[in-house]
Design a protein around this motif. Structure first.
Motif, PDB file in Angstrom:
ATOM      1  N   MET A   1       0.833  -1.197   0.000  1.00 46.45           N
ATOM      2  CA  MET A   1       0.000   0.000   0.000  1.00 46.45           C
ATOM      3  C   MET A   1       0.869   1.249   0.000  1.00 46.45           C
ATOM      4  SD  MET A   1      -3.296  -0.704   2.357  1.00 46.45           S
ATOM      5  CE  MET A   1      -2.528  -1.905   3.408  1.00 46.45           C
ATOM      6  N   GLY A 147      -5.055   0.187   6.208  1.00 47.75           N
ATOM      7  CA  GLY A 147      -5.474  -0.708   5.140  1.00 47.75           C
ATOM      8  C   GLY A 147      -6.513  -1.729   5.536  1.00 47.75           C
ATOM      9  N   HIS A 158      -7.658   5.018   2.648  1.00 50.60           N
ATOM     10  CA  HIS A 158      -8.078   4.767   4.029  1.00 50.60           C
ATOM     11  C   HIS A 158      -7.309   5.703   4.957  1.00 50.60           C
ATOM     12  CE1 HIS A 158      -7.733   1.974   7.776  1.00 50.60           C
ATOM     13  NE2 HIS A 158      -8.711   2.865   7.939  1.00 50.60           N
ATOM     14  N   ASP A 171      -4.946   1.970  -1.818  1.00 50.99           N
ATOM     15  CA  ASP A 171      -4.970   0.591  -2.273  1.00 50.99           C
ATOM     16  C   ASP A 171      -4.577   0.504  -3.753  1.00 50.99           C
ATOM     17  OD1 ASP A 171      -5.320  -2.129  -2.229  1.00 50.99           O
ATOM     18  OD2 ASP A 171      -7.484  -2.042  -2.508  1.00 50.99           O
TER      19      ASP A 171
END
Length: 183
Positions: A1, A147, A158, A171
């Protein structure tokens, strides 16, 4: 990520960028507020090679005027991401689902070559949202492990903490993938 932050006038114009791939910068709120550090924060993010996004804190009412206000103040560049921040105002009110959806659609119409996403918190997503409309992607705030927001919906970003500042993950497999998606 990928890692990133979001900033507003409360943060420095020279925020730390080490290890970051993206930054979201508060641009506007309602129809009267513009972030006094918008230009400097934007330049700093671009100079660091970050993918840059801008967000508007949505108030109830006058949604078309708010969308026009937002795009008139948010810098316009291919690959920038635009977001609506949908949550409670200081007065405890919030835009309706229809207003949120209308705002996203209006911004998409005004800036058809930019991605337009929804930022909201887990409570709003699960208990206030009735349409699940997030434009081009969902940016969810849920202060848990990075995440792993506690929702079933597909998310793109996020926000997992606000200590010492708002920190986020995206993501995407790589910064290049994020840039490709952003456009």
């Amino acid at each position: 990520m990928l890692h990133g932050i979001d900033v507003s006038a409360y943060q420095s114009a020279t925020y730390g960028t080490d290890g970051l791939s993206f930054v979201f910068i508060k641009a506007t709120e309602g129809r009267s507020y513009v972030n006094s550090r918008l230009s400097a924060q934007t330049k700093h993010g671009r100079d660091a090679g970050l993918v840059v996004g801008f967000y508007h804190f949505l108030w109830p009412g006058n949604v078309t005027a708010q969308a026009e206000y937002f795009v008139s103040h948010a810098p316009e560049k291919a690959g920038d991401i635009l977001a609506v921040d949908w949550e409670r105002t200081a007065e405890g009110t919030h835009a309706t689902n229809a207003e949120k959806d209308q705002f996203i659609r209006k911004v998409k119409a005004l800036r058809p070559h930019n991605r337009v996403i929804l930022y909201t918190n887990r409570d709003f997503w699960l208990n206030v949202d009735t349409t699940s409309y997030a434009g081009d992607g969902l940016w969810i705030a849920d202060y848990v492990s990075a995440g792993h927001p506690r929702i079933k919906a597909r998310w793109r970003f996020h926000q997992y903490t606000d200590e010492p500042h708002d920190r986020n993950v995206a993501d995407f497999a790589s910064k290049a993938a994020l840039k490709d998606w952003a456009g």
